[in-house]
Enzyme design. Structure first.
Site, PDB file in Angstrom:
ATOM      1  N   ASP A   1       2.128  -0.646  10.474  1.00  0.00           N
ATOM      2  CA  ASP A   1       3.628  -0.374   9.475  1.00  0.00           C
ATOM      3  C   ASP A   1       4.221  -0.118  10.518  1.00  0.00           C
ATOM      4  OD1 ASP A   1       4.342  -1.176   7.404  1.00  0.00           O
ATOM      5  OD2 ASP A   1       3.194   1.226   6.563  1.00  0.00           O
ATOM      6  N   HIS A   2       5.357  -0.524  10.053  1.00  0.00           N
ATOM      7  CA  HIS A   2       6.629   0.227  10.931  1.00  0.00           C
ATOM      8  C   HIS A   2       7.303   0.250  11.804  1.00  0.00           C
ATOM      9  CE1 HIS A   2       8.750   0.934   6.117  1.00  0.00           C
ATOM     10  NE2 HIS A   2       7.783   1.392   6.157  1.00  0.00           N
TER      11      HIS A   2
ATOM     12  N   GLU B   1       5.802  -9.415   8.461  1.00  0.00           N
ATOM     13  CA  GLU B   1       6.539  -8.709   7.297  1.00  0.00           C
ATOM     14  C   GLU B   1       7.893  -8.014   8.207  1.00  0.00           C
ATOM     15  OE1 GLU B   1       4.891  -7.068   3.989  1.00  0.00           O
ATOM     16  OE2 GLU B   1       6.410  -4.847   4.300  1.00  0.00           O
TER      17      GLU B   1
ATOM     18  N   LYS C   1       8.520   9.791  -1.474  1.00  0.00           N
ATOM     19  CA  LYS C   1       6.998  10.145  -1.786  1.00  0.00           C
ATOM     20  C   LYS C   1       6.342  10.600  -3.024  1.00  0.00           C
ATOM     21  CE  LYS C   1       7.228   8.180   1.823  1.00  0.00           C
ATOM     22  NZ  LYS C   1       6.684   6.755   2.389  1.00  0.00           N
TER      23      LYS C   1
ATOM     24  N   HIS D   1       6.665  -1.249  -1.108  1.00  0.00           N
ATOM     25  CA  HIS D   1       6.690   0.368  -0.097  1.00  0.00           C
ATOM     26  C   HIS D   1       6.661   1.055  -1.128  1.00  0.00           C
ATOM     27  CE1 HIS D   1       6.704  -1.376   4.095  1.00  0.00           C
ATOM     28  NE2 HIS D   1       6.774  -2.796   4.071  1.00  0.00           N
TER      29      HIS D   1
HETATM   30 ZN   LIG Z   1       8.470   0.869   4.143  1.00  0.00          ZN
END
Ligand SMILES: [Zn+2]
Length: 495
Positions: free
Chosen positions: A169-170, A281, A323, A356
């Site tokens: 991810d990321h 992605e 978050k 996300h």
């Molecule tokens: Zn993200």
């Protein structure tokens, strides 16, 4: 050979000791495997087969007893790899356009809880248990391989026998590709956020003109005049409306995202050089300003023209996705934003729209599930960590007070690179047990603890893991209840 497990042989149940996880028992390829846990919490793989050759690739001890071989192995990285080979559904695979959800697990403990949630909601949601950003791995002291292996053991323990994904991810740097490919992830989230230019959002036309003239067009395999001609006055017919791109928006879109496209393509080419089976992605969700429909069209069209084959796109949606708390913003505006981005994804792709969520955005899930009709990827990350802290609060309030004190002390450093609106001064510095038990419910304390994981783990890791190990069932139950709320809105649309 089928990639589904054999039907269980009822007589094999007798093989399970009282420390075994009964749900883990699975027969495949001539052997029966399960996971056991010793009194001090150490887990080990146990298997039986007619012949020792069934355990080729594993490292452990084999013992012949009553005409069959009993094999015991530690949960090492090598044995995780061997288990993925022996039980092929545990090896990450691509999900294409099918509905999928990424769980994110900073501790490497939560997967059995995630499995329970998936089983509880039903539907065809494809899970990505192994998912962590390079930023988080660094703060948690984990490697890409740890992330994959922990998810493998967790899925095995919980008896998951359907496909799993694996999201690196990321990824922001070229080197991130190397480390995650070595670990054998199959889903790569390319995030060139550092190259997205926030100034372009409000800059005057002269500045925009300077910015687009200064782009490295050769690297984009084009030039400004050709680019402008390609998109200005271009019309895209969507299901409910049409988007007509005006020259000003097209140039502004390129001023904003142009450098990020070059960087993403460099990462993509590096990934493709590896020749592995994977999917990609493209994500710009952590940037300052929402991705406008015209920007979505230009960015995606340019990536496709440059040869990027991606399965999902994560725009930056309107409003705030902070978050671990609910969506902050106008929910009707967000619904329209979901709808138009979903329509663009259908018209230009199809590819999945990726949310996300920053976790815990319950009001948004039904909206994006419906807008995309299930052609969607849901990503959550730190919420398993936040929920795991409930186990600490419930079982060791003194430790939780120490954890909170550290999270408050280190907050200014921890908050970097996160979007937050919490006010640490509203959190009691010497909370009662009753207040401790509610720390994960208040927005201020939840966010402060949510982003404090790096500092907290480096200071208290052994003590925290002891509490989680001692209260495993409670932990799984909390995680499962929490994730049912995330997954249920997607189940009716999952395909
Ligand atoms: Zn993200």
């Amino acid at each position: 050979m089928s990639t589904q497990p054999d039907q269980l042989d009822p007589s094999a149940v007798d093989l399970l000791g009282d420390r075994a996880y009964p749900g883990s028992q699975v027969s495949y390829g001539g052997a029966t495997y399960w996971l056991e846990r010793s009194a001090d919490g150490v887990k080990r793989l146990v298997a039986v087969a007619d012949d020792e050759s069934a355990f080729r690739g594993f490292t452990g001890t084999a013992e012949r007893r009553d005409g069959e071989v009993r094999f015991v192995a530690q949960t090492t990285p090598e044995n995780a790899l061997a288990l993925r080979s022996a039980l092929p559904w545990l090896k990450p695979s691509r999900f294409g356009l099918h509905t999928s959800a990424g769980f994110g697990d900073r501790l490497g403990l939560a997967t059995p809880g995630h499995v329970r949630a998936l089983n509880a909601v039903g539907g065809a949601i494809n899970p990505v248990f192994a998912q962590q950003s390079i930023r988080e791995m660094g703060r948690c002291g984990r490697t890409p391989r740890n992330v994959l292996d922990d998810a493998t053991w967790g899925a095995f323990q919980a008896g998951w026998t359907k496909p799993v994904g694996g999201d690196a991810d990321h990824l922001e740097q070229l080197d991130d590709i190397e480390d995650t490919v070595a670990a054998r992830f199959v889903f790569y989230t390319l995030d060139p956020k550092a190259e997205v230019d926030p100034e372009a959002e409000h800059a005057d036309q002269a500045t925009i003109q300077q910015k687009v003239e200064a782009l490295e067009w050769a690297g984009l395999d084009s030039d400004l005049a050709t680019f402008t001609k390609r998109y200005a006055e271009h019309r895209i017919d969507l299901e409910r409306e049409a988007i007509v791109l005006d020259e000003e928006s097209v140039l502004r879109a390129m001023a904003k995202y142009g450098p990020s496209l070059s960087h993403a393509m460099a990462m993509y080419r590096r990934l493709m050089e590896k020749g592995i089976d994977c999917e990609v992605e493209f994500a710009v969700d952590e940037t300052d300003y929402p991705t406008k429909p015209a920007e979505h069209v230009v960015v995606v069209s340019e990536l496709k023209r440059l040869g990027m084959d991606f399965v999902s796109f994560a725009p930056r949606f309107v409003g705030r996705f902070e978050k671990g708390v609910e969506y902050i913003g106008d929910i009707e505006e967000l619904q329209r934003d979901f709808e138009i981005h979903a329509e663009i994804a259908l018209a230009l792709g199809p590819y999945k729209l990726s949310l996300h969520s920053g976790s815990d955005k319950y009001s948004t899930y039904p909206l994006i599930a419906e807008a995309t009709k299930g052609v969607v990827h849901l990503k959550t990350a730190g919420t398993s960590w936040a929920e795991a802290l409930r186990v600490i609060a419930n079982n060791d309030p003194d430790l939780m007070r120490e954890v909170l004190a550290l999270a408050l002390d280190s907050f200014e450093a921890n908050r970097k690179s996160y979007h937050l609106s919490c006010d640490p001064t509203k959190i009691p510095t010497d909370p009662t047990d009753e207040q401790v038990s509610r720390l994960m419910d208040g927005i201020d304390s939840r966010q402060v603890l949510h982003v404090g994981y790096g500092a907290i783990l480096s200071e208290f890791r052994p003590r925290l893991y002891q509490v989680w190990n001692d209260n495993e069932e409670e932990h799984y139950g909390i995680i499962a209840d929490h994730f049912v709320k995330h997954l249920a809105p997607f189940a009716p649309y999952a395909q």
